[in-house]
Enzyme design. Structure first.
Site, short mmCIF file in Angstrom:
data_model
loop_
_atom_site.label_atom_id
_atom_site.label_comp_id
_atom_site.label_asym_id
_atom_site.label_seq_id
_atom_site.Cartn_x
_atom_site.Cartn_y
_atom_site.Cartn_z
N ASP A 151 0.64 -1.45 0.14
CA ASP A 151 -0.14 -0.24 0.02
C ASP A 151 0.93 1.10 0.04
O ASP A 151 1.96 1.33 0.66
CB ASP A 151 -0.89 -0.10 1.17
CG ASP A 151 -2.07 1.14 0.99
OD1 ASP A 151 -2.11 1.52 -0.03
OD2 ASP A 151 -2.81 1.25 2.18
N HIS A 225 -8.52 -0.68 -8.72
CA HIS A 225 -8.30 0.28 -7.67
C HIS A 225 -7.32 1.12 -8.30
O HIS A 225 -7.34 2.51 -8.11
CB HIS A 225 -7.64 -0.33 -6.22
CG HIS A 225 -7.39 0.63 -5.50
ND1 HIS A 225 -8.50 1.49 -4.83
CD2 HIS A 225 -6.26 0.94 -4.84
CE1 HIS A 225 -8.07 2.48 -3.88
NE2 HIS A 225 -6.72 2.00 -3.83
#
Length: 349
Positions: A151, A225
């Protein structure tokens, strides 16, 4: 004032990725504004006092102020793009808006220092605030979230790029070195996510799970995403934000999540990302991750320059003497940052 590099006036927004963090969101009770303002003026000293005992732990704290509290607490123009977080409502998913007057983003290499600073902050604010949310984040493996993917890969790494993405400049001369921050607490349905194959997970995210390499454009779905959160200006410039997301969880309660925290010079960049995620461009092309992750909080704050936080009256007086207050008010937008709302400054919304 603008001759000073923005990062030299800033709070510790550029601190490196943390091993541990606490995200503390508070509301301020009526009449508590003076106590809060005094506590914030001493926050840097309190952080130094605690961090000095274990300097290698790199304790830092960034504090953000919400729109409604700003108007109650400071006799200064509201930062030009500060407003309450507007919910983003799509056909299937919603980015909710939840209360928040203050955000404390506390980071260190050890959780005990984060805990101690938050404990002392709450002691100093006792009777003046109410806690809305407290999340204890931790580093998970090699900067991965609980979905198993790295992330924050696209967060700018150079100091120059990070400063350009994260700090207010001459567009709001009163608050050069400030920043906007949007936070959201996402809860993951890991049971459903783990039923997907690795290949299906990679198509949902837009990256390879093991290597973190972005999928080629011909393979990466438009609802991945990565595709949903990539904002490109008409001239081809990709807009960036500073992400400091962290995983959190409670195994016994079955709670597994990611705390999204994004800093930007202009919150409209993050708001545009959320529009693409929750509504879709075109509408309906929503972020596949949202089928497994639910936003349960959402707030927007302004992170004042460090000198303003410590002594706002002196900064306001100096700025007023240069005529910046009038300039700031003249450039105050009357609408929401995306031009789709009616965020009225006069009523604190």
């Amino acid at each position: 004032m603008t001759a000073i590099p923005p990062e030299d006036r800033a709070q510790d927004v550029l601190a490196p990725p943390a091993m541990a963090a606490i995200f503390l969101t508070l509301t301020v009770r009526p009449g508590g504004e003076d106590a809060v303002r005094e506590a914030l003026s001493g926050l840097a000293g309190l952080t130094r006092a605690i961090g000095f005992r274990v300097p290698e732990a790199q304790l830092s704290c960034v504090v953000g102020v919400g729109a409604r509290l700003w108007d109650r607490m400071y006799d200064a123009p509201r930062p030009v793009r500060l407003h309450t977080f507007e919910p983003v409502v799509g056909a299937q998913h919603t980015a909710v808006s939840t209360p928040g007057d203050l955000l404390f983003h506390v980071r260190a290499t050890r959780q005990d220092l984060c805990f101690e600073l938050c404990y002392q902050v709450m002691r100093g604010l006792d009777g003046s605030v109410d806690a809305v949310d407290e999340v204890h984040g931790f580093r998970y493996w090699d900067e991965r979230d609980l979905l198993g993917f790295v992330d924050g890969t696209e967060s700018p790494t150079s100091r120059v790029a990070a400063a350009a993405a994260g700090f207010v400049g001459d567009e709001d001369p009163y608050y050069v070195g400030g920043s906007y921050v949007i936070v959201q607490k996402y809860l993951h349905d890991l049971a459903a996510w783990d039923k997907l194959s690795v290949e299906e997970q990679e198509l949902a995210v837009g990256r390879r799970k093991l290597s973190d390499i972005e999928l080629p454009d011909g393979v990466k779905p438009p609802n991945s995403h990565v595709a949903a959160t990539t904002i490109v200006d008409p001239d081809g410039t990709e807009r960036q934000i500073l992400r400091h997301n962290m995983p959190f969880g409670n195994v016994a309660a079955g709670e597994f999540g990611t705390y999204f925290i994004g800093y930007a010079a202009d919150p409209a960049v993050i708001e545009h990302m959320l529009q693409r995620m929750f509504i879709g461009e075109p509408p309906g092309n929503t972020d596949r991750i949202l089928d497994f992750s639910t936003a349960v909080t959402g707030s927007l704050f302004f992170v004042p320059p460090a000198d303003f936080l410590e002594d706002p009256d002196t900064v306001v007086a100096a700025a007023s003497s240069r005529g910046l207050a009038t300039a700031n008010n003249d450039t105050m937008p009357s609408d929401g940052s995306l031009g789709i709302g009616s965020l009225r400054r006069s009523n604190g919304s």
